[in-house]
Scaffold this active site. Structure first.
Site, PDB file in Angstrom:
ATOM      1  N   ASN A   9      25.377 106.185 -25.522  1.00 18.51           N
ATOM      2  CA  ASN A   9      25.972 105.554 -26.700  1.00 18.51           C
ATOM      3  C   ASN A   9      24.880 105.463 -27.770  1.00 18.51           C
ATOM      4  O   ASN A   9      23.997 104.610 -27.676  1.00 18.51           O
ATOM      5  CB  ASN A   9      26.483 104.155 -26.311  1.00 18.51           C
ATOM      6  CG  ASN A   9      26.997 103.377 -27.509  1.00 18.51           C
ATOM      7  OD1 ASN A   9      27.132 103.925 -28.613  1.00 18.51           O
ATOM      8  ND2 ASN A   9      27.291 102.106 -27.307  1.00 18.51           N
ATOM      9  N   LYS A  11      25.108 104.518 -30.744  1.00 12.96           N
ATOM     10  CA  LYS A  11      25.340 103.427 -31.707  1.00 12.96           C
ATOM     11  C   LYS A  11      25.141 103.957 -33.141  1.00 12.96           C
ATOM     12  O   LYS A  11      25.399 105.132 -33.389  1.00 12.96           O
ATOM     13  CB  LYS A  11      24.450 102.226 -31.374  1.00 12.96           C
ATOM     14  CG  LYS A  11      24.612 101.805 -29.901  1.00 12.96           C
ATOM     15  CD  LYS A  11      24.009 100.483 -29.562  1.00 12.96           C
ATOM     16  CE  LYS A  11      24.248 100.184 -28.084  1.00 12.96           C
ATOM     17  NZ  LYS A  11      23.735  98.888 -27.664  1.00 12.96           N
ATOM     18  N   HIS A  95      33.308  97.760 -26.703  1.00  5.15           N
ATOM     19  CA  HIS A  95      31.879  97.464 -26.580  1.00  5.15           C
ATOM     20  C   HIS A  95      31.631  96.041 -27.073  1.00  5.15           C
ATOM     21  O   HIS A  95      32.271  95.587 -28.028  1.00  5.15           O
ATOM     22  CB  HIS A  95      31.058  98.473 -27.398  1.00  5.15           C
ATOM     23  CG  HIS A  95      29.597  98.384 -27.070  1.00  5.15           C
ATOM     24  ND1 HIS A  95      28.786  97.402 -27.584  1.00  5.15           N
ATOM     25  CD2 HIS A  95      28.810  99.134 -26.253  1.00  5.15           C
ATOM     26  CE1 HIS A  95      27.562  97.554 -27.088  1.00  5.15           C
ATOM     27  NE2 HIS A  95      27.549  98.595 -26.278  1.00  5.15           N
ATOM     28  N   GLU A  97      29.445  94.822 -28.861  1.00  3.14           N
ATOM     29  CA  GLU A  97      29.109  94.738 -30.295  1.00  3.14           C
ATOM     30  C   GLU A  97      30.380  94.783 -31.144  1.00  3.14           C
ATOM     31  O   GLU A  97      30.457  94.146 -32.198  1.00  3.14           O
ATOM     32  CB  GLU A  97      28.131  95.872 -30.652  1.00  3.14           C
ATOM     33  CG  GLU A  97      26.748  95.603 -30.059  1.00  3.14           C
ATOM     34  CD  GLU A  97      25.934  96.830 -29.711  1.00  3.14           C
ATOM     35  OE1 GLU A  97      26.258  97.939 -30.172  1.00  3.14           O
ATOM     36  OE2 GLU A  97      24.961  96.676 -28.948  1.00  3.14           O
ATOM     37  N   GLU A 167      28.767  95.929 -18.925  1.00  2.00           N
ATOM     38  CA  GLU A 167      27.571  95.739 -19.738  1.00  2.00           C
ATOM     39  C   GLU A 167      27.360  94.237 -19.971  1.00  2.00           C
ATOM     40  O   GLU A 167      27.982  93.654 -20.874  1.00  2.00           O
ATOM     41  CB  GLU A 167      27.725  96.437 -21.087  1.00  2.00           C
ATOM     42  CG  GLU A 167      27.947  97.935 -20.967  1.00  2.00           C
ATOM     43  CD  GLU A 167      27.476  98.681 -22.216  1.00  2.00           C
ATOM     44  OE1 GLU A 167      26.656  99.590 -22.064  1.00  2.00           O
ATOM     45  OE2 GLU A 167      27.904  98.329 -23.328  1.00  2.00           O
ATOM     46  N   GLY A 173      19.991  95.938 -25.025  1.00  2.00           N
ATOM     47  CA  GLY A 173      18.938  96.035 -26.042  1.00  2.00           C
ATOM     48  C   GLY A 173      17.860  94.973 -25.905  1.00  2.00           C
ATOM     49  O   GLY A 173      17.035  94.809 -26.795  1.00  2.00           O
ATOM     50  N   SER A 212      19.932  97.993 -21.018  1.00  2.00           N
ATOM     51  CA  SER A 212      18.511  98.269 -20.794  1.00  2.00           C
ATOM     52  C   SER A 212      18.271  99.174 -19.582  1.00  2.00           C
ATOM     53  O   SER A 212      17.303  99.004 -18.836  1.00  2.00           O
ATOM     54  CB  SER A 212      17.723  96.965 -20.652  1.00  2.00           C
ATOM     55  OG  SER A 212      17.821  96.219 -21.851  1.00  2.00           O
TER      56      SER A 212
HETATM   57  P1  13P Z   1      20.754  99.537 -24.270  1.00  2.00           P
HETATM   58  O1  13P Z   1      20.643 100.619 -23.220  1.00  2.00           O
HETATM   59  O2  13P Z   1      20.007  99.865 -25.526  1.00  2.00           O
HETATM   60  O3  13P Z   1      20.424  98.189 -23.711  1.00  2.00           O
HETATM   61  O4  13P Z   1      22.293  99.488 -24.712  1.00  2.00           O
HETATM   62  C1  13P Z   1      23.279  99.451 -23.750  1.00  2.00           C
HETATM   63  C2  13P Z   1      24.583  99.649 -24.415  1.00  2.00           C
HETATM   64  O5  13P Z   1      25.031  98.793 -25.172  1.00  2.00           O
HETATM   65  C3  13P Z   1      25.294 100.910 -24.187  1.00  2.00           C
HETATM   66  O6  13P Z   1      26.589 100.856 -24.671  1.00  2.00           O
END
Ligand code: 13P
Length: 249
Positions: A9, A11, A95, A97, A167, A173, A212
């Site tokens: 992803n 983003k 997601h 976010e 997740e 992150g 992560s």
């Molecule tokens: P990170 O791997 O940067 O922690 O992000 C995970 C994520 O949100 C994948 O959709």
């Protein structure tokens, strides 16, 4: 049999030029991979050009979202039909976010999932608890609700096309990964909930871990029986790291 999947992803990162370079490197370095399906989820603006680079490689193309309405006066939205028209095969839906910054409720997510499926797109449906919910020991109940209010409203044939991504919000992150044991505990719980509604079909659902995930921790997490791969954020922006994670199976 369920398949192992490692999905990147991206983003809101990379220009189109950088994205095309990243996907080309990913294709190049993935040549000797076996036993795992790779998926990339670049921003909307990159889907056509990155899609052209992965054509015929077996790497899947995913969007990071899709509209909750089919068409019409929804300025700025991109419909599932439009995505299907440029050969997008998967869509990340729900997601954290999107849930947090854009107020996407389970009701909206169900509409998105239904439209994705109606257009032949497989949803990668994200679930997960935030830090408060984990600390208050409410993570099981939160995840159950996220699944029951969305996935349970799909029919059996559509259910087979859904990929789940667990997740934990506190691990995204942050550099703070769930332990392999924590991931397994939730993944087996998710499969149990799914099997109550969909029976044996839940055995074939790929459940990915995200948060992560890195080359250093992927092997241990992926070794767990109900962890069928990863949804990778930051580390998917580096082709070496992304492929190293995929080689952890
Ligand atoms: P990170 O791997 O940067 O922690 O992000 C995970 C994520 O949100 C994948 O959709």
């Amino acid at each position: 049999m369920r398949i192992n999947i490692v999905a990147g992803n991206w983003k809101m990162n990379t220009t189109v030029e950088e994205g095309v370079k990243l996907v080309s490197e990913t294709v190049e370095k993935s040549k000797d991979l076996s036993n795992v399906k790779l998926i990339v989820a670049p921003p909307f603006t990159h889907l056509a050009s990155t899609g052209a680079k992965i054509k015929g490689t077996g790497i899947g193309l995913s969007s990071q979202n899709c509209a909750s309405e089919a068409k019409g006066a929804y300025t700025g939205e991109v419909s599932a039909e439009m995505l299907a028209g440029i050969n997008v095969e998967y869509a990340i839906i729900g997601h954290s976010e999107r849930r947090e910054y854009y107020n996407e409720s389970n009701e909206i997510l169900l509409k998105k999932i239904k439209l994705a499926l109606a257009n032949g797109i497989s949803p990668i449906f994200c679930v997960g608890e935030n830090l408060n919910e984990r600390e208050e020991n409410r993570h099981f109940e939160v995840i159950k609700k996220q699944i029951e209010e969305v996935v349970f409203y799909t029919d059996e044939n559509d259910f087979e096309k859904i990929i789940i991504a667990y997740e934990p919000v506190w691990a995204i992150g942050t550099g703070k990964t769930a332990t392999a044991e924590q991931a397994q505990e939730i993944h087996s719980y998710i499969r149990k909930i799914l099997s109550k509604k969909f029976g044996k079909k839940a055995e074939n659902t790929s459940i990915l871990y995200g948060g992560s995930c890195k080359p250093e921790n992927a092997k241990e997490i992926f070794s767990k029986p109900d962890v069928d791969g990863g949804l990778i954020g930051g580390a998917s922006l580096n082709a070496d790291d992304f492929i190293a994670i995929a080689k952890s199976f």
